[in-house]
Design a protein around this motif. Structure first.
Motif, short mmCIF file in Angstrom:
data_model
loop_
_atom_site.label_atom_id
_atom_site.label_comp_id
_atom_site.label_asym_id
_atom_site.label_seq_id
_atom_site.Cartn_x
_atom_site.Cartn_y
_atom_site.Cartn_z
N ALA A 1 128.36 45.63 16.09
CA ALA A 1 129.32 45.27 17.13
C ALA A 1 130.39 44.34 16.57
CB ALA A 1 128.61 44.61 18.31
N ARG A 2 129.98 43.36 15.81
CA ARG A 2 130.95 42.41 15.25
C ARG A 2 131.92 43.13 14.31
NH1 ARG A 2 131.49 37.00 14.99
NH2 ARG A 2 132.71 36.17 13.26
N ARG A 3 131.39 43.99 13.46
CA ARG A 3 132.25 44.71 12.52
C ARG A 3 133.25 45.62 13.23
NH1 ARG A 3 127.35 46.12 8.42
NH2 ARG A 3 127.45 44.21 7.15
N LEU A 4 132.79 46.26 14.31
CA LEU A 4 133.69 47.15 15.02
C LEU A 4 134.85 46.36 15.63
CD1 LEU A 4 134.30 50.01 15.94
CD2 LEU A 4 132.94 49.56 17.99
N VAL A 5 134.54 45.21 16.22
CA VAL A 5 135.60 44.39 16.82
C VAL A 5 136.53 43.86 15.73
CG1 VAL A 5 136.10 42.32 18.17
CG2 VAL A 5 134.19 43.79 18.81
N ALA B 1 135.46 41.57 22.42
CA ALA B 1 136.18 42.73 22.93
C ALA B 1 136.18 42.77 24.45
CB ALA B 1 135.55 44.02 22.39
N ASP B 2 137.17 43.44 25.00
CA ASP B 2 137.16 43.81 26.42
C ASP B 2 136.69 45.26 26.47
OD1 ASP B 2 138.07 41.38 27.37
OD2 ASP B 2 140.17 41.95 27.22
N VAL B 3 135.53 45.49 27.04
CA VAL B 3 134.93 46.82 27.05
C VAL B 3 135.29 47.53 28.35
CG1 VAL B 3 132.79 48.14 26.88
CG2 VAL B 3 133.05 45.99 25.59
N LEU B 4 135.92 48.68 28.24
CA LEU B 4 136.30 49.48 29.40
C LEU B 4 135.71 50.87 29.26
CD1 LEU B 4 140.09 48.50 29.70
CD2 LEU B 4 138.14 47.50 30.92
N THR B 5 135.32 51.46 30.37
CA THR B 5 134.69 52.79 30.36
C THR B 5 135.75 53.88 30.45
OG1 THR B 5 132.70 51.93 31.40
CG2 THR B 5 133.03 54.30 31.51
N PRO C 1 140.57 42.66 21.72
CA PRO C 1 140.95 44.07 21.72
C PRO C 1 140.14 44.87 22.73
CG PRO C 1 139.53 43.58 19.85
CD PRO C 1 139.84 42.27 20.50
N VAL C 2 140.73 45.95 23.22
CA VAL C 2 140.05 46.83 24.16
C VAL C 2 139.23 47.85 23.38
CG1 VAL C 2 140.36 48.62 25.92
CG2 VAL C 2 141.79 46.56 25.96
N VAL C 3 137.94 47.94 23.72
CA VAL C 3 137.06 48.98 23.18
C VAL C 3 136.69 49.91 24.33
CG1 VAL C 3 134.84 49.49 22.09
CG2 VAL C 3 136.16 47.48 21.36
N TYR D 1 122.81 52.06 25.59
CA TYR D 1 122.01 50.89 25.91
C TYR D 1 122.90 49.80 26.49
CZ TYR D 1 118.45 53.15 23.00
OH TYR D 1 117.55 54.04 22.48
N ALA D 2 122.39 49.07 27.47
CA ALA D 2 123.17 48.02 28.12
C ALA D 2 123.64 46.97 27.13
CB ALA D 2 122.35 47.38 29.23
N GLU D 3 122.84 46.73 26.09
CA GLU D 3 123.18 45.69 25.13
C GLU D 3 124.40 46.04 24.28
OE1 GLU D 3 118.97 45.22 26.36
OE2 GLU D 3 120.16 46.94 25.65
N THR D 4 124.76 47.33 24.19
CA THR D 4 125.93 47.70 23.40
C THR D 4 127.18 47.04 23.94
OG1 THR D 4 124.95 49.85 22.81
CG2 THR D 4 127.34 49.64 22.59
N ALA D 5 127.43 47.20 25.23
CA ALA D 5 128.61 46.58 25.85
C ALA D 5 128.51 45.06 25.80
CB ALA D 5 128.76 47.06 27.28
N GLU D 6 127.30 44.52 25.99
CA GLU D 6 127.14 43.07 25.96
C GLU D 6 127.48 42.50 24.58
OE1 GLU D 6 123.65 42.56 29.36
OE2 GLU D 6 123.09 42.71 27.24
N LEU D 7 127.06 43.19 23.52
CA LEU D 7 127.33 42.71 22.17
C LEU D 7 128.82 42.82 21.84
CD1 LEU D 7 124.19 44.19 20.44
CD2 LEU D 7 124.82 41.77 20.42
N LEU D 8 129.45 43.92 22.24
CA LEU D 8 130.88 44.07 21.99
C LEU D 8 131.67 42.98 22.72
CD1 LEU D 8 131.18 47.95 22.22
CD2 LEU D 8 131.67 46.55 20.20
#
Length: 453
Positions: free
Chosen positions: A445-449, A289-293, A263-265, A277-284
């Motif tokens: 992060a896992r729960r959000l995905v 997830a596919d993380v897009l800004t 899913p796209v976050v 924090y850089a780790e937020t996108a890394e964990l998602l």
């Protein structure tokens, strides 16, 4: 080449000071930029929860600035997070870690816990002490000696003299420090100082002033090249013991992808939302997830296929009119039926208004600027089940704002700390003032995905 589990003799140094305002950020950022100009791959790090200094570090080093905060992520993760940050996207030749406040200043009431000294011990790195020498002579040596003796486990390997008044003043200071056996690795005069612009929460973030920030970083590199013995700094950094702790791994932290679908976050960014924090996108990403800004100032809509939104901190008060003017994105967020996680600035953006300027209206609250700063670490407990937390779960976070909301919390609060309820859980929205570092609780992060599915 060493793997992420082999001992790694990573050269590293911690830039510290006796107190805030001595010039740590100036020297650390200048060192990063100057070492990079030498052709070295430099890994930038910051002690504490600060989001703004790492932006300058990233601009200087050409790779993400990362935080090392024992309070937010746990003592056991600090060395691993350092190694992770110094390993991606490529292994670094040296790591430069900027301290927070004074060398021995920790979380209030916890002695030196989460202090620069604490982190220096955890990563086994020598300290480069920056001294504001304004109106000081031989006392600078006494101060340095006291800082070193206060905790013998912290090794002060050298001093950089800042705001030196004259050549005679510099000679006096060097002679005094020679008496106590501490080498001087650089001396910066008052006239040579380079200052970055500041506002009510500290320096103005890099993303808000990209061309000017680049000019500042270039000037800092030139300043350090002219005033600091870079070879001596490198020699000091090489005295650090090999890192034996395995690198922190986001995939291991979240237990791998939470399904085959990606899913796209959407992760808020741009000048108004720079606190992440850089780790937020890394964990998602590790959770599948596919993380897009998305930039709420400029993007008229969420990325195609967005299933969840994360809106971190920043300065919406400085961009309220421009945020209000993006009516199509505000309307989309008001009706978005996926999970939304919002911290601080994100909380304000989701409300009805900020200083009477219309925001998204997703949450039934109004916000306004105040004359006081709310600042500090928090030990919170989740009150309500949400896409990122389960009721009763503890989490550690940090508050940093000059705004307030009316009401202060919803009928279904997000958190409780200091015997009071805070934040809002409304449908699939979780919003509060609390900044959290997901490396400290990667299950968010896992729960959000999973909630996206």
């Amino acid at each position: 080449m060493t793997t992420t589990t082999d001992p790694w003799p990573l050269p590293r140094v911690v830039v510290a000071a006796p107190a805030s305002g001595h010039g740590k950020t100036t020297i650390a950022t200048g060192l990063l930029a100057a070492l990079r100009r030498r052709g070295l791959t430099v890994s930038p790090h910051k002690v504490g929860p600060d989001y703004i200094d790492p932006g300058y570090h990233a601009l200087a080093a050409g790779r993400p600035g990362r935080n090392l905060d024992p309070f937010l992520v746990g003592v056991e993760r600090i060395a691993g997070l350092l190694r992770h940050g110094a390993s991606v996207p490529t292994p670094a030749d040296i790591a430069v870690v900027e301290g927070v406040m004074g060398l021995h200043d920790g979380a209030v009431g916890r002695r030196d816990y989460a202090s620069t000294a604490h982190v220096a011990r955890l990563i086994e790195a020598p300290v480069l002490l920056v001294l504001d020498t304004t109106a000081q002579g031989r006392s600078a040596a006494a101060l340095t000696l006291g800082m070193a003796a206060f905790d013998p486990a912290v090794r002060i390997g050298g001093v950089i003299l800042n705001r030196v008044g004259s050549p005679r003043h510099e000679t006096l200071l060097r002679d005094a420090l020679a008496e106590v056996g501490v080498p001087v690795l650089g001396a910066v005069t008052r006239a040579a100082e380079v200052a970055a612009p500041a506002r009510h929460l500290g320096l103005v973030p890099v993303a808000e002033r990209a061309p000017e920030s680049l000019a500042i970083v270039t000037a800092l590199a030139e300043l350090v090249e002219a005033t600091v013995d870079l070879d001596a700094v490198l020699d000091l950094a090489r005295t650090a013991a090999p890192l034996t702790t395995p690198a922190w791994d986001p995939v291991t932290a979240v237990g791998g992808p939470a399904g085959a679908e990606r899913p796209v976050v959407a992760l808020a960014g741009g000048p108004a939302f720079t606190f992440s924090y850089a780790e937020t996108a890394e964990l998602l990403t590790a959770a599948g997830a596919d993380v897009l800004t998305v930039d709420p100032l400029r993007d008229p809509a969420l990325p195609a296929g967005t299933r969840a939104v994360v809106i971190g901190g920043g300065f919406p008060e400085a961009y309220a009119q421009a945020l209000a003017g993006n009516t199509t994105l505000r309307a989309e967020l008001a009706d978005f039926d996926g999970p939304i996680v919002a911290e601080c600035a994100g909380l304000l953006y989701l409300g009805r208004s900020l200083d009477d300027v219309p925001m998204c209206g997703r949450l039934d609250l109004t916000a306004r600027m105040t004359g006081w700063l709310t600042l500090g670490y928090r030990e919170a407990v989740a009150v309500t089940d949400s896409p990122v937390a389960r009721a009763g779960e503890p989490v550690r976070g940090h508050e940093f704002h000059r705004t307030t909301t009316d009401p202060g919390h919803g009928d279904r609060p997000a958190w409780r700390w200091n015997d009071a309820e805070h934040g809002f859980v409304s449908g699939r929205v979780h919003a509060s003032y609390l900044h959290t570092h997901w490396a400290g609780h990667p299950e968010a992060a896992r729960r959000l995905v999973e909630a996206c599915r």
